[in-house]
Scaffold this motif. Structure first.
Motif, PDB file in Angstrom:
ATOM      1  N   GLN A   1       0.880  -1.187   0.092  1.00 16.33           N
ATOM      2  CA  GLN A   1       0.007   0.201  -0.088  1.00 16.33           C
ATOM      3  C   GLN A   1       0.984   1.294  -0.061  1.00 16.33           C
ATOM      4  N   HIS A   2       1.866   1.260   0.842  1.00 22.15           N
ATOM      5  CA  HIS A   2       2.747   2.365   0.796  1.00 22.15           C
ATOM      6  C   HIS A   2       3.560   2.672  -0.500  1.00 22.15           C
TER       7      HIS A   2
ATOM      8  N   GLU B   1      -8.615  -1.731   6.427  1.00 21.92           N
ATOM      9  CA  GLU B   1      -7.890  -0.609   6.504  1.00 21.92           C
ATOM     10  C   GLU B   1      -9.022   0.389   6.932  1.00 21.92           C
ATOM     11  N   THR B   2     -10.171   0.684   5.938  1.00 16.92           N
ATOM     12  CA  THR B   2     -11.001   1.706   6.194  1.00 16.92           C
ATOM     13  C   THR B   2     -11.896   1.771   7.462  1.00 16.92           C
TER      14      THR B   2
ATOM     15  N   THR C   1     -10.333  10.112   0.354  1.00 12.51           N
ATOM     16  CA  THR C   1     -10.447  11.651   0.399  1.00 12.51           C
ATOM     17  C   THR C   1     -11.171  11.875  -1.145  1.00 12.51           C
ATOM     18  N   VAL C   2     -10.876  10.988  -2.043  1.00 13.31           N
ATOM     19  CA  VAL C   2     -11.420  11.208  -3.613  1.00 13.31           C
ATOM     20  C   VAL C   2     -12.232  10.022  -4.110  1.00 13.31           C
ATOM     21  N   LEU C   3     -13.123  10.054  -5.022  1.00 15.75           N
ATOM     22  CA  LEU C   3     -13.703   9.345  -5.607  1.00 15.75           C
ATOM     23  C   LEU C   3     -13.272   9.249  -7.335  1.00 15.75           C
ATOM     24  N   PRO C   4     -12.842   8.575  -7.872  1.00 20.43           N
ATOM     25  CA  PRO C   4     -12.427   8.700  -9.288  1.00 20.43           C
ATOM     26  C   PRO C   4     -13.429   7.817 -10.287  1.00 20.43           C
TER      27      PRO C   4
ATOM     28  N   VAL D   1      -2.703  12.631   7.278  1.00 22.60           N
ATOM     29  CA  VAL D   1      -1.952  12.778   5.878  1.00 22.60           C
ATOM     30  C   VAL D   1      -2.691  11.629   5.281  1.00 22.60           C
ATOM     31  N   VAL D   2      -2.444  11.600   3.663  1.00 23.66           N
ATOM     32  CA  VAL D   2      -3.094  10.537   2.876  1.00 23.66           C
ATOM     33  C   VAL D   2      -2.073   9.677   2.097  1.00 23.66           C
ATOM     34  N   VAL D   3      -2.008   8.364   2.695  1.00 23.32           N
ATOM     35  CA  VAL D   3      -1.404   7.283   1.867  1.00 23.32           C
ATOM     36  C   VAL D   3      -2.488   6.292   1.487  1.00 23.32           C
ATOM     37  N   MET D   4      -3.002   6.752   0.274  1.00 28.45           N
ATOM     38  CA  MET D   4      -3.871   6.249  -0.391  1.00 28.45           C
ATOM     39  C   MET D   4      -5.389   6.424   0.557  1.00 28.45           C
ATOM     40  N   THR D   5      -5.291   6.202   1.894  1.00 23.62           N
ATOM     41  CA  THR D   5      -6.484   6.544   2.713  1.00 23.62           C
ATOM     42  C   THR D   5      -6.053   7.845   3.652  1.00 23.62           C
ATOM     43  N   LEU D   6      -7.110   8.250   4.387  1.00 21.89           N
ATOM     44  CA  LEU D   6      -6.687   9.429   5.201  1.00 21.89           C
ATOM     45  C   LEU D   6      -6.378   8.793   6.676  1.00 21.89           C
ATOM     46  N   LYS D   7      -5.026   9.041   7.177  1.00 23.62           N
ATOM     47  CA  LYS D   7      -4.536   8.301   8.227  1.00 23.62           C
ATOM     48  C   LYS D   7      -4.087   9.544   9.180  1.00 23.62           C
TER      49      LYS D   7
END
Length: 467
Positions: A185-186, A281-282, A343-346, A447-453
């Motif tokens: 993921q990272h 994760e979520t 944080t975003v939906l594409p 911070v955002v690392v794919m998800t908001l953490k």
């Protein structure tokens, strides 16, 4: 799009606007926040803030060679998610960015493949597999520790739950997979800073070698679990592959469907990786941010505790009692509004579509900045950056699509009900047995690392209510 009045920042060669986005984000997140507050859009989406001021609610920018239109108009978003879900989906760049992480699992599936995968996987999220986890939670918080990094604990707990949902096995059996997926993921989160073009993943760079090595190890571990399940059926030890997610997928693979959609081993592994990430994760992040918010808002912590006592009287809430925990539901929604994991939906258009007053050409990606919409003063009022669960007490925000932490329409999050059920039970256990406050060591740095953490986790002091 310019002919239709949609403009944006000028792209720079084949990199588009990547460098400007990267520089703006690096600057905004280089320092921790001095105080705990929730005005975080400028920190996490600085390019959105800059460009929306110049170009309005819809603008075009370029991620390398991929054009993207950012949209925050609620009616357009509602139409996109409900009317065009089968002719929009994940772009080639997105699929390449997560190729070694979740592959072509449900998150990255498109068209009819997405439809079939969604309906195959859904039954795995219908059962109650959570009760046996509660004792694990109690043991940890009763171990005598005063300070907990609650994010790390929630991550372990949700990993155990999703491992049982997927493989009907304990966390110990799946923790190697979980460890490698976290590393993947990272690495995948760095993909947005790399130029991606056809064939680039075959270059023998350090980044590509690390990605390939981790993916091979995850696939090896998954194949061991899958082969063991198949062997049990073949030698007659079991009559089916099981009713967990893996069993459902293996049973489906053995069905013959002619020329229709067909599962294969790689797709099953991709699906397992997808649900391990999406299901673990979520939910862990939802729990972690909610604990942080309640730790800094003791009055709301007490309101939730009072209703838990009234509804459950100290017991673990049953499934039919969960719907009566209205205060907890409001708190969770407010947590998802302020700190949505995604944080975003594409969505990319696979054919020309009409969206409101716009004609969207095939190949244009539409990016919905969930975080910005959830923090819009125009939509939510002057107190938009304050923790106020009461805002969910009366108005049906979900129906107007102001509130989209799980997306919306037919392609919304398949595990939404499961995640909410899991979160309510775990939070109920924690809140009814402990009061908690933030530790002095907590540093607020989303911070955002794919998800908001939370960059450094969330450290809390737990105090037993009944010693």
């Amino acid at each position: 799009m310019e002919e239709q009045g949609v403009h944006g920042p000028k792209p720079c060669g084949v990199t588009g606007n990547i460098l400007e986005m990267s520089n703006l984000t690096s600057q905004s997140t280089s320092k921790d926040m001095e105080t705990i507050h929730h005005d975080i859009v400028g920190r996490l989406l600085p390019h959105y803030v800059k460009w929306s001021k110049s170009y309005g609610k819809r603008f075009i920018y370029w991620h390398g060679i991929e054009p993207r239109m950012c949209v925050t108009e609620i009616e357009l978003i509602k139409e996109l998610m409900t009317k065009h879900h089968l002719v929009t989906g994940k772009s080639w760049l997105q699929q390449q960015g997560s190729k070694h992480f979740t592959g072509r699992g449900l998150l990255m599936a498109n068209d009819r493949n997405w439809y079939h995968q969604r309906h195959i996987a859904a039954p795995a999220f219908m059962g109650d597999k959570l009760k046996e986890m509660i004792q694990s939670l109690q043991n940890a918080v009763n171990s005598g520790q005063k300070e907990f990094e609650i994010g790390e604990y929630m991550s372990r707990l949700t990993a155990d739950i999703i491992a049982r949902t997927e493989f009907d096995s304990s966390y110990e059996k799946g923790k190697q997979i979980f460890y490698h997926l976290t590393s993947l993921q990272h690495l995948c989160a760095q993909a947005s800073k790399h130029l991606c073009f056809p064939g680039s993943r075959f270059f023998p760079t350090k980044y590509n070698r690390e990605m390939k090595s981790l993916k091979m190890e995850v696939d090896r571990l998954l194949l061991e679990i899958i082969q063991n399940r198949k062997d049990c059926v073949e030698i007659g030890r079991s009559s089916s592959h099981g009713n967990d997610l893996l069993g459902i997928l293996l049973n489906e693979m053995e069905k013959t469907r002619g020329n229709e959609f067909q599962l294969n081993l790689q797709l099953i592994m991709d699906e397992c990786k997808t649900f391990f990430f999406a299901g673990q994760e979520t939910t862990a992040l939802l729990l972690t941010w909610t604990v942080m918010l309640l730790a800094t808002n003791p009055a709301w912590q007490e309101k939730v505790r009072a209703q838990l006592k009234q509804v459950c009287n100290g017991a673990v809430p049953s499934l039919h009692q969960l719907s009566k925990l209205t205060v907890l539901h409001m708190v969770i929604n407010e947590s998802l509004r302020l700190y949505p994991p995604a944080t975003v939906l594409p969505r990319m258009a696979f054919e020309n579509i009409k969206l409101g007053d716009l004609v969207i050409p095939k190949g244009l990606s539409i990016w919905i900045p969930v975080l910005a919409i959830h923090h819009s003063e125009e939509l939510w009022g002057k107190d938009v950056n304050e923790f106020n669960p009461d805002r969910f007490n009366s108005r049906p925000f979900a129906s107007t699509r102001h509130f989209i932490p799980f997306a919306a329409g037919p392609r919304n999050c398949i595990g939404q009900s499961f995640a909410m059920m899991e979160a309510k039970i775990i939070l109920s256990m924690l809140i009814s047995r402990f009061s908690f406050t933030l530790s002095e060591s907590y540093r607020h740095a989303p911070v955002v690392v794919m998800t908001l953490k939370p960059k450094y986790g969330v450290q809390v002091h737990l105090n037993p209510l009944d010693p």
